[in-house]
Scaffold this active site. Structure first.
Site, PDB file in Angstrom:
ATOM      1  N   GLU A 154      -5.500 -12.004  -2.232  1.00 29.59           N
ATOM      2  CA  GLU A 154      -4.500 -11.462  -3.059  1.00 29.59           C
ATOM      3  C   GLU A 154      -5.045 -10.375  -4.080  1.00 29.59           C
ATOM      4  O   GLU A 154      -4.298  -9.794  -4.592  1.00 29.59           O
ATOM      5  CB  GLU A 154      -3.748 -12.516  -3.505  1.00 29.59           C
ATOM      6  N   ASP A 180     -13.352  29.776  -8.904  1.00 30.65           N
ATOM      7  CA  ASP A 180     -13.093  31.275  -9.757  1.00 30.65           C
ATOM      8  C   ASP A 180     -14.166  31.645 -10.469  1.00 30.65           C
ATOM      9  O   ASP A 180     -14.682  30.691 -11.292  1.00 30.65           O
ATOM     10  CB  ASP A 180     -11.647  30.879 -10.586  1.00 30.65           C
ATOM     11  N   ILE A 221      -6.747 -16.185   1.363  1.00 29.24           N
ATOM     12  CA  ILE A 221      -6.055 -14.988   1.373  1.00 29.24           C
ATOM     13  C   ILE A 221      -6.471 -14.131   0.349  1.00 29.24           C
ATOM     14  O   ILE A 221      -6.403 -14.308  -1.007  1.00 29.24           O
ATOM     15  CB  ILE A 221      -4.691 -15.291   1.383  1.00 29.24           C
ATOM     16  N   ASP A 235      -8.653  28.849 -13.938  1.00 31.49           N
ATOM     17  CA  ASP A 235      -8.200  28.905 -15.232  1.00 31.49           C
ATOM     18  C   ASP A 235      -6.991  29.920 -15.335  1.00 31.49           C
ATOM     19  O   ASP A 235      -6.396  29.684 -16.491  1.00 31.49           O
ATOM     20  CB  ASP A 235      -9.330  29.253 -16.399  1.00 31.49           C
ATOM     21  N   ASP A 269      -4.545  31.618 -10.246  1.00 32.37           N
ATOM     22  CA  ASP A 269      -5.370  30.467  -9.360  1.00 32.37           C
ATOM     23  C   ASP A 269      -4.235  29.413  -9.013  1.00 32.37           C
ATOM     24  O   ASP A 269      -4.741  28.569  -8.411  1.00 32.37           O
ATOM     25  CB  ASP A 269      -6.408  30.028 -10.283  1.00 32.37           C
ATOM     26  N   VAL A 317      -4.738 -20.470  -0.390  1.00 31.12           N
ATOM     27  CA  VAL A 317      -4.772 -19.735  -1.712  1.00 31.12           C
ATOM     28  C   VAL A 317      -6.426 -18.948  -1.951  1.00 31.12           C
ATOM     29  O   VAL A 317      -6.138 -17.951  -2.158  1.00 31.12           O
ATOM     30  CB  VAL A 317      -4.653 -20.890  -2.814  1.00 31.12           C
ATOM     31  N   ASP A 358     -11.927 -14.253  -6.870  1.00 27.21           N
ATOM     32  CA  ASP A 358     -11.038 -13.319  -7.365  1.00 27.21           C
ATOM     33  C   ASP A 358     -11.231 -12.830  -8.927  1.00 27.21           C
ATOM     34  O   ASP A 358     -10.625 -11.996  -9.293  1.00 27.21           O
ATOM     35  CB  ASP A 358      -9.585 -13.658  -6.944  1.00 27.21           C
ATOM     36  N   ASN A 392     -11.779 -19.944  -5.406  1.00 32.52           N
ATOM     37  CA  ASN A 392     -10.991 -19.241  -5.522  1.00 32.52           C
ATOM     38  C   ASN A 392     -10.872 -18.281  -6.689  1.00 32.52           C
ATOM     39  O   ASN A 392     -10.915 -16.968  -6.766  1.00 32.52           O
ATOM     40  CB  ASN A 392      -9.625 -19.391  -4.933  1.00 32.52           C
TER      41      ASN A 392
END
Length: 772
Positions: free
Chosen positions: A161, A203, A159, A494, A498, A156, A592, A588
């Site tokens: 996740e 442009d 990994i 614009d 274009d 857990v 995370d 963990n």
């Protein structure tokens, strides 16, 4: 006419559509003038559908067969028309397609796919290592259930996740920040592509300039010069122009107002700014209702290819009983060289001789060198036998701060190219004001792009910063040529002309205010303030988002590798597990959770624009970065194992031993997160309080850790015991070593960077940082 929101339309409303408009509802057409609509979003056909008002057979049911209906979501390519709304929202043809689209899931971005692949690879190797740990522990005679519990907890924790989640959240937060800086990103992949842009094709009109046209100079066929003052007074060679004093000037203004589709409503211009400037000039001379004096019987719409517009009109006082063609005249306006091809005489009498032709061209060149846009006027009975009336010169001022924005892009390794349909002299004058062109620079015309041999075309485009007299086809040629050299191209614009280039470019940037619906639909990013400077801010955000994600990956992987290595080494050394299952799961959450997530919202580094654009093919995790992750992990593991062995001098494992080890690992994690805020800058340089979200996250994690140590219910869950203040101070001092070592590394890199100037050798400071 009035403008209103498309969402307020109901069946039965009458709607006017013109060049560049997005059709707001399904409309049964009642009037059309050269109306062509792009229905490729429905049919896939690239050729526009020509519309009519004729009734259709009941057998005609497909979109491509119904020529008298303009469908919601399609775009007007040429001409204009009027019709009655017959379907809105879900009751329109577009609505039925939308219902089908809701059932489809959006694809993942390339970065999300890359992170997903990385997560799978790390998961595989993590599970392999965890399996080896469980097997080794079982061979050592440890309790199988205990090893299984540790293995599941490690799986857990190890990994990653959270990788895909953080990538998506960071990109989404970047989109929100860009919206706050007036850049609306329509698709997430564009955010990660922004940091790779190394060429911006822009442009001129409405993008680099304000698109607020104002007539400042007049030149008649009889060689009279006039200027328009700021107060609106028109002066011709010392005399104030009035409707009765200068008929040649009045005739030229009449042509400009009659051959015109713009309208003035309440002081506001509805239509093209160039045509609006002509109407505004007429109002300054009290010439009201010039267009109302004529009845338009035919119109030839303007296009970028032919560069002129013409209308066939007759006086409104013309008697219906007389032949229509008796009093009908053509009024034309457009590019001077094109209009002169249709002229044989000049206003007031006299032939258009080659010497006069050359003279008018020299006058236009003179105005062009002043940065003015020149529009020529002519009139007559036959389109190929017109009388030249004169020309108007208009000033469209460059946008504020555009020159500074271009200089910033140049300094960061991004080249800027200006593309315009104006004459060479006008384009060069504006480009020189913006720092894009100098007398020693090269400029290419649309004709040059067609005549250059293929082997020279790409090289010439790469070394040219100004393109003039170009058509939509030429713009696409420019973009394709740059992409063939491996460039990541952003195209700004614009206008309707274009749209094709915007679609072809890696990133299409449309103007939100002055841009047409076609342009906004084709673009990937919309500038709500129409400010070219916003592109610089967007590229800053794009670069920073990538580096923020990279910092997060560095933090998460170093924590995962450290946790796995700690359990692996302790098992191989025959030591008890330094962390229990609940403690691993808590690590963990930190890895995370908020501290890791807050790295994704690190503020934009002020030096970010000094870094060159990264390559689109660059991997997120390179070998130098992986080496840095491993060294950080080894520092954490070495310090934590040392504390664990020091606490186990009595050869007995107690709650204090695991609590000291557990807290040491968590503190190492917090200091590691601090060092991961920047790859090259010192923590004291970027500032401790610049990312408040990070401070809240780290502060919350430390408070949580203290609760785990001192709060009795949590002590029972995590099998911890209270530590003294001296213990915490000792662990914090030891854990800070990972930050101190990284600060020394960064200091060495900065000094090394100043001495070697790595950009001169083809590498960046970031390459040296990762390598060292």
């Amino acid at each position: 006419m009035q403008e209103m929101l498309a969402g307020d339309l109901v069946p039965g409303d009458t709607v006017n559509i013109s060049l560049g408009d997005r059709v707001p509802a399904d409309i049964r057409l009642t009037e059309v003038v050269d109306l062509e609509v792009d229905e490729s979003s429905f049919t896939g056909e690239t050729i526009p559908s020509r519309k009519s008002t004729l009734p259709q057979s009941a057998a005609c049911k497909g979109v491509s067969q119904l020529k008298n209906i303009a469908f919601m979501g399609t775009f007007v390519c040429s001409g204009h028309g009027k019709g009655v709304v017959i379907g809105v929202g879900e009751d329109s043809e577009f609505g039925s397609v939308f219902r089908m689209m809701q059932n489809e899931e959006s694809p993942k971005t390339p970065l999300q796919k890359s992170m997903s692949t990385l997560g799978k690879q790390l998961s595989f190797y993590s599970l392999l290592i965890i399996g080896c740990i469980m097997l080794l522990g079982w061979l050592q005679g440890r309790h199988l259930l205990a090893m299984f519990t540790i293995g599941v907890s490690l799986a857990v924790a190890a990994i990653p996740e959270g990788l895909p989640i953080v990538v998506t959240v960071t990109l989404a937060l970047g989109v929100i920040r860009m919206a706050g800086r007036h850049a609306i990103v329509k698709r997430l992949p564009i955010v990660e592509t922004l940091g790779c842009v190394n060429v911006v094709c822009s442009d001129k009109t409405g993008t680099l300039t304000e698109n607020k046209m104002e007539v400042t100079r007049l030149y008649t066929a009889s060689r009279q010069r006039a200027s328009v003052g700021k107060t609106g007074a028109v002066d011709c060679e010392g005399c104030v122009v009035s409707p009765s004093s200068h008929p040649d000037i009045v005739k030229m203004i009449e042509v400009g107002c009659v051959c015109n589709n713009a309208q003035l409503r309440g002081g506001q211009i509805i239509g093209h700014p160039t045509e609006g400037a002509m109407l505004a000039l007429a109002h300054k001379l009290n010439l009201f209702g010039l267009r109302d004096q004529f009845v338009r019987t035919e119109e030839r719409t303007f296009s970028s290819e032919k560069k002129w517009m013409g209308v066939l009109v007759r006086p409104r006082s013309h008697q219906v009983t007389e032949p229509p063609s008796k009093n009908e005249d053509w009024y034309m306006k457009g590019a001077l060289d094109v209009v002169l091809r249709h002229c044989t005489t000049i206003s007031g009498g006299g032939l258009l001789t080659p010497s006069l032709h050359e003279h008018y061209m020299s006058v236009a060149s003179e105005y062009g060198h002043q940065g003015l846009r020149v529009v020529a006027m002519a009139y007559g009975r036959d389109l190929n036998d017109l009388s030249f009336a004169g020309l108007m010169a208009m000033w469209d001022p460059p946008r504020e701060n555009v020159r500074d924005a271009i200089a910033n892009l140049h300094s960061s390794g991004v080249s800027v190219k200006m593309i315009t349909g104006d004459a060479k002299e006008t384009g060069e004058a504006i480009a020189e004001q913006l720092g894009l062109w100098s007398p020693d620079s090269v400029s290419l015309s649309g004709d040059d792009l067609e005549t250059l041999p293929p082997h020279q075309l790409t090289d010439s485009i790469a070394h040219c910063s100004l393109f003039y007299r170009v058509t939509p086809k030429h713009k696409v040629t420019i973009v394709k040529s740059l992409q063939s050299l491996g460039k990541i191209v952003a195209m700004t614009g614009d206008g309707t002309n274009d749209a094709v280039a915007l679609k072809r470019a890696d990133i299409g940037v449309a103007m939100g205010r002055s841009g047409t619906d076609v342009c906004r639909e084709a673009g990937d990013m919309i500038l709500t303030d129409d400010n070219f400077s916003t592109i610089t801010a967007a590229i800053e955000e794009g670069k920073m988002i990538y580096y923020n994600i990279r910092n997060f990956v560095r933090f998460q992987l170093s924590t995962s590798i450290a946790a796995l290595s700690l359990i692996t080494l302790s098992t191989m050394m025959g030591l008890p597990n330094p962390l229990n299952a609940m403690q691993i799961l808590w690590i963990n959450i930190i890895m995370d959770g908020p501290p890791a997530q807050s790295l994704g919202v690190e503020p934009v580094d002020e030096d970010i624009m000094k870094r060159p654009p990264r390559k689109a093919t660059d991997r997120m995790v390179t070998l130098p970065l992986l080496f840095q992750i491993v060294t950080t992990s080894l520092t954490i593991v070495a310090g934590t194992l040392w504390v664990f062995r020091k606490e186990m001098e009595d050869k007995m494992i107690t709650p204090r031993d695991t609590t000291m080890t557990f807290t040491c690992f968590v503190f190492f994690d917090m200091f590691n997160a601090l060092s991961c805020r920047s790859m090259s800058k010192s923590l004291f340089s970027i500032g401790l309080f610049t990312n408040r979200m990070f401070l809240y996250a780290v502060g919350g994690s430390i408070v949580g850790q203290l609760l785990v140590i001192y709060f009795p219910p949590l002590q029972a869950v995590f099998q911890t015991e209270a530590l003294s203040g001296g213990d915490l101070l000792f662990l914090a001092t030891l854990a800070s070593s990972v930050l101190v070592l990284d600060e020394f590394r960064k200091m060495f890199v900065r000094r090394f960077f100043k001495k070697t100037r790595p950009r001169e050798h083809g590498c960046s400071a970031m390459d040296i940082v990762c390598t060292i």
